[in-house]
Write a protein that holds these residues in place. Sequence first.
Motif, PDB file in Angstrom:
ATOM      1  N   UNK A  68      -4.572  -1.147 -33.253  1.00  9.87           N
ATOM      2  CA  UNK A  68      -4.616  -1.408 -34.695  1.00  9.87           C
ATOM      3  C   UNK A  68      -3.565  -0.669 -35.526  1.00  9.87           C
ATOM      4  N   UNK A  69      -2.887   0.319 -34.956  1.00 10.74           N
ATOM      5  CA  UNK A  69      -1.934   1.096 -35.767  1.00 10.74           C
ATOM      6  C   UNK A  69      -0.617   1.282 -35.023  1.00 10.74           C
ATOM      7  N   UNK A  70       0.383   1.757 -35.757  1.00 13.78           N
ATOM      8  CA  UNK A  70       1.689   2.025 -35.152  1.00 13.78           C
ATOM      9  C   UNK A  70       1.577   3.100 -34.073  1.00 13.78           C
ATOM     10  N   UNK A  71       0.729   4.114 -34.317  1.00  9.85           N
ATOM     11  CA  UNK A  71       0.549   5.172 -33.310  1.00  9.85           C
ATOM     12  C   UNK A  71       0.005   4.585 -31.996  1.00  9.85           C
ATOM     13  N   UNK A  72      -0.895   3.626 -32.128  1.00 16.09           N
ATOM     14  CA  UNK A  72      -1.423   2.974 -30.925  1.00 16.09           C
ATOM     15  C   UNK A  72      -0.314   2.195 -30.221  1.00 16.09           C
ATOM     16  N   UNK A  73       0.458   1.470 -31.009  1.00 17.67           N
ATOM     17  CA  UNK A  73       1.563   0.688 -30.429  1.00 17.67           C
ATOM     18  C   UNK A  73       2.535   1.617 -29.699  1.00 17.67           C
ATOM     19  N   UNK A  74       2.770   2.803 -30.295  1.00 16.71           N
ATOM     20  CA  UNK A  74       3.700   3.759 -29.684  1.00 16.71           C
ATOM     21  C   UNK A  74       3.174   4.297 -28.348  1.00 16.71           C
ATOM     22  N   UNK A  75       1.852   4.294 -28.193  1.00 20.35           N
ATOM     23  CA  UNK A  75       1.249   4.845 -26.972  1.00 20.35           C
ATOM     24  C   UNK A  75       1.268   3.852 -25.807  1.00 20.35           C
ATOM     25  N   UNK A  76       1.504   2.569 -26.121  1.00 22.35           N
ATOM     26  CA  UNK A  76       1.325   1.520 -25.102  1.00 22.35           C
ATOM     27  C   UNK A  76       2.220   1.690 -23.875  1.00 22.35           C
ATOM     28  N   UNK A  77       3.472   2.085 -24.110  1.00 21.91           N
ATOM     29  CA  UNK A  77       4.405   2.150 -22.973  1.00 21.91           C
ATOM     30  C   UNK A  77       3.914   3.141 -21.919  1.00 21.91           C
ATOM     31  N   UNK A  78       3.492   4.341 -22.376  1.00 22.92           N
ATOM     32  CA  UNK A  78       3.019   5.358 -21.426  1.00 22.92           C
ATOM     33  C   UNK A  78       1.742   4.884 -20.733  1.00 22.92           C
ATOM     34  N   UNK A  79       0.833   4.303 -21.516  1.00 23.35           N
ATOM     35  CA  UNK A  79      -0.439   3.860 -20.932  1.00 23.35           C
ATOM     36  C   UNK A  79      -0.188   2.757 -19.907  1.00 23.35           C
ATOM     37  N   UNK A  80       0.651   1.804 -20.273  1.00 24.88           N
ATOM     38  CA  UNK A  80       0.934   0.689 -19.350  1.00 24.88           C
ATOM     39  C   UNK A  80       1.578   1.210 -18.063  1.00 24.88           C
ATOM     40  N   UNK A  81       2.428   2.215 -18.205  1.00 23.51           N
ATOM     41  CA  UNK A  81       3.125   2.735 -17.022  1.00 23.51           C
ATOM     42  C   UNK A  81       2.198   3.536 -16.123  1.00 23.51           C
ATOM     43  N   UNK A  82       1.306   4.308 -16.740  1.00 28.38           N
ATOM     44  CA  UNK A  82       0.476   5.224 -15.938  1.00 28.38           C
ATOM     45  C   UNK A  82      -0.854   4.638 -15.473  1.00 28.38           C
ATOM     46  N   UNK A  83      -1.282   3.553 -16.097  1.00 32.44           N
ATOM     47  CA  UNK A  83      -2.560   2.956 -15.701  1.00 32.44           C
ATOM     48  C   UNK A  83      -2.454   2.384 -14.289  1.00 32.44           C
ATOM     49  N   UNK A  84      -3.553   2.514 -13.511  1.00 30.73           N
ATOM     50  CA  UNK A  84      -3.561   1.968 -12.152  1.00 30.73           C
ATOM     51  C   UNK A  84      -3.850   0.467 -12.180  1.00 30.73           C
ATOM     52  N   UNK A  85      -4.387  -0.030 -13.280  1.00 24.22           N
ATOM     53  CA  UNK A  85      -4.702  -1.462 -13.384  1.00 24.22           C
ATOM     54  C   UNK A  85      -3.941  -2.044 -14.585  1.00 24.22           C
ATOM     55  N   UNK A  86      -3.708  -3.360 -14.567  1.00 25.41           N
ATOM     56  CA  UNK A  86      -2.938  -3.952 -15.663  1.00 25.41           C
ATOM     57  C   UNK A  86      -3.594  -3.762 -17.031  1.00 25.41           C
ATOM     58  N   UNK A  87      -2.758  -3.491 -18.017  1.00 26.80           N
ATOM     59  CA  UNK A  87      -3.230  -3.199 -19.378  1.00 26.80           C
ATOM     60  C   UNK A  87      -2.892  -4.375 -20.296  1.00 26.80           C
TER      61      UNK A  87
END
Length: 371
Positions: A68-87
């Motif tokens: 919902x926010x820019x801060x969340x959008x900014x976090x996506x790259x790290x989360x997508x890279x480090x998650x073991x399952x697709x995000x």
Amino acid sequence: GVPEVPVRPVAERRVSRQIQVGPVAVGGGAPVSVQSMTTTRTSDIGATLQQIAELTASGCQIVRVACPTQDDADALATIARKSQIPVIADIHFQPKYVFAAIEAGCAAVRVNPGNIKQFDDKVKEIARAAKDHGTPIRIGVNAGSLDRRLLQKYGKATPEALVESALWEASLFEEHDFRDIKISVKHNDPVVMIEAYQQLAAQCDYPLHLGVTEAGPAFQGTIKSAVAFGALLSRGIGDTIRVSLSAPPAEEVKVGIQILESLNLRQRRLEIVSCPSCGRAQVDVYKLADEVTAGLEGMEVPLRVAVMGCVVNGPGEAREADLGVASGNGKGQIFVKGEVIKTVPESKIVETLIEEAMKIAEQMEQDGAAS
Ligand code: SF4
């Protein structure tokens, strides 16, 4: 090394296109996948990855995170890279976050067309960005956020309104030759939801994401989801499922997996066949079933364990199972593959069953590894 026991699924699956959510294929005959959604602030990368790890451990195959926010959008790259399952990034109001999610390497993006203002103008750009990155889109129509135009036309979120909204949004992408789409048409009423998905299934070949939205607290939500998914999956409809509960997300995954196992859409694992108990019971069946369930938790092999309260149906059911107990007279007859292997005092029933279950599981794993 878990052996595959051939099972007959509840129904022939509807023929749908296949999309690829990261490594997980959805539609086109791929196994029905189970997904859930994090409840953490997505911008809190540590907490979100921690919850994703818990979801992964519980068997979740795809995870969705709100953005919902820019801060969340900014976090996506790290989360997508480090998650073991697709995000999958879940985006409601801001097209710019859709682009951010695609750039961030999310496995898919969910957009809620009723909520994205000037969506029409942005469709072409979203289609191009998604195509360039090979990112599929879930069109997530929701009764609570239905397009105002359709709300006026139909008066409320009817199945027809949900389907018209979904197909209209899909057509906007199709105009730009983008068909890497899956669709959901969620409603909190299973009856409306079942009808909507049936209509949708008949009118397109996109893979479908099943969900009863705002299904409620765990007990009610479990039943609503099980009933609705059961009705649809037994007609072959549904390619990926999300159980929505007002409960920790790992609970949603447990319920989702159990629904698929019940319909033979997934290999059953541990199954406790326990009687409801009645006036004839000679042992506390509830307690015994709970203790056996707890003792065997996490067992991955498809094991049927019968826990029966007396000798009326007890020996019969216990014989049908891989392992079982029929109780009576303060004792338990322990059956393995239909044979009574021993009789133990009531106090030893649980530990004996667990011991025997471990032996059978080990044997099954060896057989599985050997074949
Ligand atoms: Fe009652 Fe025995 Fe049947 Fe259990 S197995 S429900 S105790 S008759």
